[in-house]
Design an enzyme around this catalytic site. Structure first.
Site, PDB file in Angstrom:
ATOM      1  N   ASP A 151       0.862  -1.195   0.236  1.00 36.84           N
ATOM      2  CA  ASP A 151       0.135   0.028  -0.090  1.00 36.84           C
ATOM      3  C   ASP A 151       0.429   1.451  -0.242  1.00 36.84           C
ATOM      4  O   ASP A 151       1.996   1.530   0.700  1.00 36.84           O
ATOM      5  CB  ASP A 151      -1.206   0.093   1.103  1.00 36.84           C
ATOM      6  CG  ASP A 151      -1.560  -1.498   1.655  1.00 36.84           C
ATOM      7  OD1 ASP A 151      -0.891  -1.940   0.578  1.00 36.84           O
ATOM      8  OD2 ASP A 151      -1.931  -0.951   2.595  1.00 36.84           O
ATOM      9  N   SER A 165      -0.209  -0.301   7.118  1.00 41.85           N
ATOM     10  CA  SER A 165      -0.761   1.311   7.039  1.00 41.85           C
ATOM     11  C   SER A 165      -1.607   2.558   7.184  1.00 41.85           C
ATOM     12  O   SER A 165      -2.306   2.104   8.674  1.00 41.85           O
ATOM     13  CB  SER A 165      -1.600   0.663   5.788  1.00 41.85           C
ATOM     14  OG  SER A 165      -0.861   0.246   4.803  1.00 41.85           O
TER      15      SER A 165
END
Ligand code: FRU
Length: 472
Positions: free
Chosen positions: A40, A100
């Site tokens: 990500d 993330s």
């Protein structure tokens, strides 16, 4: 600096000193990891005149491993600097991964909100027990060096209705208050987004839960809540919605709900619209640089049944190019940021009626105007063809398990294809749909065959420049 962090820095620097084998698949237009694994995009922001892109990074293993925050920055999104890793997993609250999260830029520095992942060894299901998804805050006064990080919230601070899967904080400031969305999986196995508010960035209060009336998948990862021209959108990457039509053909999906009402109070989510109809797109994040909203996604797919041969060469995955997000008739359009046009070096124009074959530079920007709404093309083993109200993408060769995906396209008017060594981003009808795909053709030649009636412009592109940040 603790002993674990010291060792992780040493090990990362040693891993990054390795020379990766020469490969025709090393990317020219897309950000890839210096070594190892990337997933990500994180902490995207525009801070003191520079664009910052962090990303989930496992430098020790091309198949993934413990996650850090790798870092690139740029003044123009064309020349990039590879900066030192910003976040290592070196505290008890993030020891199995600095997962993330997002960036909030303030006068006095860059604040990074992220998930500290802890996965206990033992006989656990890691859904209801044996896992910690902590919300943490880190601060970098200059956007390159980390000053401190601390734990903000633990699983016991989230609503009791949630499993231990609560992660990926996205934070923004609005009307003098801070807001945070967190992706979640409820105990009933429904995806949801938790909304928190804070006056000071450190003490957070749960104020709302955003969800659909019927469960849409069991988990929503990487939420993003933003406004364009007065309309709010909730973006999520849902898991557990596979096989429900175009845009939902991958193991996990990614898209947005238009939101009506006030996200802080009564609100409703409209119909889910996928962001991308290709094979390799997940966990996007967006940010504003003061003039526009820009989105970057991971050009990969977790747990996919297809693979990437670069893993055997010591690296895997890349990010999409930055995409500008605009709105038309309540729907989002995605197009490469206009800065990428400055990479164009030379261009050639062609018209075709019937079949035409064109030799292409490996890095190219291909603009196709389609006259009669019908087209069939083949670009070195990847084919695209219209069929009624569908556009069908087929990887005929070198797809490593990738086969077919479809996108609903009422009438095909134009296509823009950003072609990299082993990645294609296909923008349909001015960004109404996008298809992202990795494929791995051997050799340095590309051939484009067009069938139908229309015209094409092919621009040769120079590669992005990436240099290593010089530590003072
Ligand atoms: C999405 C995701 C996030 C998590 C991160 C870990 O791809 O699973 O939910 O924070 O990746 O790398």
């Amino acid at each position: 600096m603790n002993a674990l962090q010291k060792d992780l820095i040493r090990l990362t620097e040693a891993a990054e000193r390795q020379t990766l084998p020469d490969s025709p698949w090393r990317l020219g237009l897309h950000l890839m990891p210096p070594v190892g694994w990337l997933n990500d995009p994180n902490g995207l922001c525009f801070f003191r005149g520079e664009y910052h892109v962090f990303y989930q990074y496992s430098p020790f293993h091309a198949e993934g491993g413990v996650k850090f925050w790798g870092h690139y920055k740029s003044r123009d999104m064309i020349s990039w600097e590879q900066c030192p890793v910003m976040l290592y997993s070196d505290e008890t609250f993030d020891v199995h991964g600095a997962y993330s999260g997002s960036a909030l830029c303030e006068e006095d520095g860059m604040y990074l909100f992220y998930t500290g992942n802890v996965k206990h060894g033992g006989d656990y299901d890691h859904i209801l027990n044996g896992r910690e998804n902590n919300t943490a805050l880190a601060c970098s006064p200059d956007g390159v060096q980390l000053a401190w990080k601390r734990l903000l919230m633990k699983n016991t601070d989230y609503p009791g209705e949630m499993t231990l899967h609560v992660r990926d904080p996205k934070v923004w400031k609005q009307d003098g208050k801070y807001y945070m969305v967190l992706g979640a999986r409820t105990r009933q196995d429904a995806g949801a987004v938790l909304l928190f508010a804070s006056e000071d960035k450190t003490r957070w209060e749960h104020i709302n839960t955003l969800r659909t009336p019927e469960a849409f998948g069991y988990m929503w990862e990487c939420p993003d809540l933003f406004e364009i021209d007065g309309q709010w959108f909730l973006a999520v990457s849902p898991q557990g919605v596979t096989g429900k039509g175009p845009g939902l053909e991958n193991v996990y999906a990614s898209g947005y709900f238009p939101l009506s009402g006030d996200f802080r109070n009564e609100c409703a989510l409209g119909e889910f619209v996928p962001f991308d109809f290709g094979f390799d797109f997940y966990a996007p994040q967006s940010f504003s640089d003061g003039t526009r909203r820009i989105q970057i996604g991971w050009m990969g797919m977790p747990d996919a049944e297809y693979s990437n041969p670069t893993a055997a060469q010591g690296w895997q995955h890349c990010l999409t190019v930055p995409r500008e997000v605009t709105m038309q008739n309540g729907r989002l359009l995605l197009n490469p940021v206009r800065e990428l046009e400055t990479l164009r070096e030379e261009s050639w124009e062609y018209s075709y009626s019937g079949k035409r074959t064109i030799d292409l530079p490996v890095l190219s920007d291909i603009l196709i105007a389609c006259e009669d709404g019908e087209l069939s093309l083949n670009l070195s083993g990847v084919s695209l063809k219209t069929s009624g109200k569908l556009l069908i993408l087929t990887v005929q060769e070198d797809g490593y398990g990738r086969q077919t995906r479809t996108a609903p396209v009422e009438r095909l008017k134009n296509l823009r294809i950003l072609a990299d060594t082993s990645a294609l981003e296909i923008y349909v009808n001015g960004g109404e749909q996008v298809l992202s795909v990795r494929w791995y053709p051997e050799g340095g030649r590309r051939t484009l065959t067009l069938t139908g009636k229309g015209s094409a412009v092919v621009c040769r592109l120079r590669a992005l420049r990436i240099e290593k940040y010089a530590l003072s």
